[in-house]
Design an enzyme around this catalytic site. Sequence first.
Site, PDB file in Angstrom:
ATOM      1  N   GLU A  70       3.095  -3.320  15.898  1.00  0.00           N
ATOM      2  CA  GLU A  70       4.549  -3.445  15.773  1.00  0.00           C
ATOM      3  C   GLU A  70       5.216  -2.822  16.996  1.00  0.00           C
ATOM      4  O   GLU A  70       4.605  -2.027  17.712  1.00  0.00           O
ATOM      5  CB  GLU A  70       5.022  -2.646  14.540  1.00  0.00           C
ATOM      6  CG  GLU A  70       4.287  -2.942  13.271  1.00  0.00           C
ATOM      7  CD  GLU A  70       4.838  -4.153  12.543  1.00  0.00           C
ATOM      8  OE1 GLU A  70       5.994  -4.511  12.811  1.00  0.00           O
ATOM      9  OE2 GLU A  70       4.095  -4.743  11.749  1.00  0.00           O
ATOM     10  N   LYS A  88      -4.268   3.455   2.672  1.00  0.00           N
ATOM     11  CA  LYS A  88      -5.378   2.638   2.171  1.00  0.00           C
ATOM     12  C   LYS A  88      -6.527   3.500   1.642  1.00  0.00           C
ATOM     13  O   LYS A  88      -7.105   3.199   0.596  1.00  0.00           O
ATOM     14  CB  LYS A  88      -5.853   1.691   3.275  1.00  0.00           C
ATOM     15  CG  LYS A  88      -4.813   0.613   3.592  1.00  0.00           C
ATOM     16  CD  LYS A  88      -5.141  -0.116   4.876  1.00  0.00           C
ATOM     17  CE  LYS A  88      -4.129  -1.220   5.167  1.00  0.00           C
ATOM     18  NZ  LYS A  88      -4.280  -1.789   6.513  1.00  0.00           N
ATOM     19  N   GLY A 145      -3.340 -10.289   8.499  1.00  0.00           N
ATOM     20  CA  GLY A 145      -3.053 -11.698   8.805  1.00  0.00           C
ATOM     21  C   GLY A 145      -2.674 -12.437   7.546  1.00  0.00           C
ATOM     22  O   GLY A 145      -3.066 -12.067   6.433  1.00  0.00           O
ATOM     23  N   ILE A 157     -10.341  -8.834   2.303  1.00  0.00           N
ATOM     24  CA  ILE A 157     -11.652  -8.394   1.794  1.00  0.00           C
ATOM     25  C   ILE A 157     -11.535  -8.049   0.312  1.00  0.00           C
ATOM     26  O   ILE A 157     -10.749  -7.185  -0.056  1.00  0.00           O
ATOM     27  CB  ILE A 157     -12.154  -7.134   2.547  1.00  0.00           C
ATOM     28  CG1 ILE A 157     -12.136  -7.346   4.057  1.00  0.00           C
ATOM     29  CG2 ILE A 157     -13.529  -6.735   2.060  1.00  0.00           C
ATOM     30  CD1 ILE A 157     -12.428  -6.073   4.852  1.00  0.00           C
ATOM     31  N   ASP A 166      -1.019   4.087   8.034  1.00  0.00           N
ATOM     32  CA  ASP A 166      -1.422   2.875   7.312  1.00  0.00           C
ATOM     33  C   ASP A 166      -2.827   3.077   6.727  1.00  0.00           C
ATOM     34  O   ASP A 166      -3.069   2.812   5.544  1.00  0.00           O
ATOM     35  CB  ASP A 166      -1.399   1.696   8.302  1.00  0.00           C
ATOM     36  CG  ASP A 166      -1.920   0.416   7.704  1.00  0.00           C
ATOM     37  OD1 ASP A 166      -1.152  -0.272   7.023  1.00  0.00           O
ATOM     38  OD2 ASP A 166      -3.116   0.100   7.921  1.00  0.00           O
ATOM     39  N   LYS A 178       0.818  -1.226   0.000  1.00  0.00           N
ATOM     40  CA  LYS A 178       0.000   0.000   0.000  1.00  0.00           C
ATOM     41  C   LYS A 178       0.846   1.268   0.000  1.00  0.00           C
ATOM     42  O   LYS A 178       0.522   2.243  -0.658  1.00  0.00           O
ATOM     43  CB  LYS A 178      -0.950   0.007   1.203  1.00  0.00           C
ATOM     44  CG  LYS A 178      -0.217  -0.086   2.512  1.00  0.00           C
ATOM     45  CD  LYS A 178      -1.077  -0.579   3.633  1.00  0.00           C
ATOM     46  CE  LYS A 178      -0.207  -0.966   4.814  1.00  0.00           C
ATOM     47  NZ  LYS A 178       0.176  -2.330   4.860  1.00  0.00           N
ATOM     48  N   VAL A 208      -5.328  -3.220   0.552  1.00  0.00           N
ATOM     49  CA  VAL A 208      -6.403  -2.582   1.333  1.00  0.00           C
ATOM     50  C   VAL A 208      -7.327  -3.663   1.891  1.00  0.00           C
ATOM     51  O   VAL A 208      -7.820  -4.508   1.141  1.00  0.00           O
ATOM     52  CB  VAL A 208      -7.251  -1.633   0.455  1.00  0.00           C
ATOM     53  CG1 VAL A 208      -8.397  -1.029   1.266  1.00  0.00           C
ATOM     54  CG2 VAL A 208      -6.398  -0.534  -0.153  1.00  0.00           C
TER      55      VAL A 208
HETATM   56  N1  HSE Z   1      -1.111  -3.039  10.153  1.00  0.00           N
HETATM   57  C1  HSE Z   1      -2.291  -3.250   9.403  1.00  0.00           C
HETATM   58  C2  HSE Z   1      -3.510  -3.306  10.334  1.00  0.00           C
HETATM   59  C3  HSE Z   1      -2.298  -4.495   8.587  1.00  0.00           C
HETATM   60  O1  HSE Z   1      -3.353  -3.292  11.546  1.00  0.00           O
HETATM   61  O2  HSE Z   1      -4.605  -3.360   9.827  1.00  0.00           O
HETATM   62  C4  HSE Z   1      -1.472  -4.381   7.357  1.00  0.00           C
HETATM   63  O3  HSE Z   1      -2.057  -3.500   6.438  1.00  0.00           O
END
Ligand code: HSE
Length: 429
Positions: A190, A205, A302, A136, A201, A105, A132
């Site tokens: 993380e 997306k 995941g 899904i 993040d 992404k 994204v």
């Molecule tokens: N770190 C992202 C989340 C997953 O917690 O949704 C990877 O895009």
Amino acid sequence: MKTIRIGILGLGVVGGGVIEIINRHREKMKSHAGVDLEVVRAADLTTERFAQLGLSPQQCTTDAFEVVNDPNVDIVVELIGGVGVARDLVLAAINAGKPVVTANKALLATYGEEIFNAADAKGVDIRFEASVGGGIPVLEPLTHALTGNEITRVMGIVNGTTNYMLTRMTDDGLSFDEVLKEAQDLGYAEADPTADVDGLDAAAKIAILASLAFNSRVTLDDVYAEGIRKLSATDIEYAEEIGYTVKLLGIANKLADGIDVRVHPTMIPCNHQLASVNGVYNAVYLTGDFVGDVMFFGEGAGAGAAASAVVGDLVEAARAYQSGNKVIGCTCTDNLPIRPLDTLRTRYCVRLIIEDKSGVIAQLGAVFANYGVSLKSLKQRGAAGAGQVEFIFMTHETLEADMQKVLADIAQIDAVHEVASVLRVENLD
Ligand code: HSE
């Protein structure tokens, strides 16, 4: 049926998941999707992964460019991530005329224009469903099944880590620090949680979603991003009292004069479908002129979920590749401008810690009047410390620029000890 030969760059959990899916469902994909996929090459710096995933030494390398340039590789899967070597590898694959499937992404939201221009010049397919919403399928429907619509709104809970954290703060009254530690212990967040908790993040997306939905290039830099660090259980508890849930939402609206795109903690009505998306789940909610409202829901992260999306892309890329279908190419043709955040009109819920003495409310009232801001509701709650109370107000729809001036002036009032939180409120009508 010709076997389509796959080269995978990066054998982390998602790469491993892709190999497992192809091993388990290769025959099913042959009979049901008409494609025969085989992983023929793979690259990773952790050489122990090769044997772990059942790959032979001849198939494996630590040099990802070797995989990209191997004439026996038809389609490249980029799962290295980041905007460094991954960018060079994707461009190298495109230049070699190879379709690319990626989950990256950050790369697409930052260098999308360069990558799609290169792909268009070569007539090469780029697919990125896993970038994204994890597993899904939302980008594929957005670009195909829903093209009979003008999409006017896309919004979503697109970060599972922060949604898990907010769910725990809501259900159990935990603090941000407590729940961050828990999310890290569980492996959701993380060690450096910046990308998730600061909304970056989610910003990448929603940039990708907005680009596809509105056929206009939206980059990471275009997205106003505010994370959840400043949120407290008190804010969430107060929101609940008045019928709202707090979610970290990515929001993109197509308006008459451009695109409104942002990520921030948002109060949404408890009875909206997005309010019941909890834990690490993601959901994308969009509105089209013919289809109406549609919501996509599922696991946003995941190994299994992301690998499922990558394999879905591989099936489509392989079908196009083997049938010689002309690639549609980049759909960012409308060039709509991005509206500055200052021009946003929304409602705001603000929590102040103020001195409990005569005249403070009058001072606050003067600031609201000065900028023409009208209040929808207000509430004073019990002691917030010695001689202090919490004062919470919600505005009617207000211009962001005016709200920022109000907040700056309020912060100057001696009796206002703290502007404890400012939340935007979406009615989602
Ligand atoms: N770190 C992202 C989340 C997953 O917690 O949704 C990877 O895009």
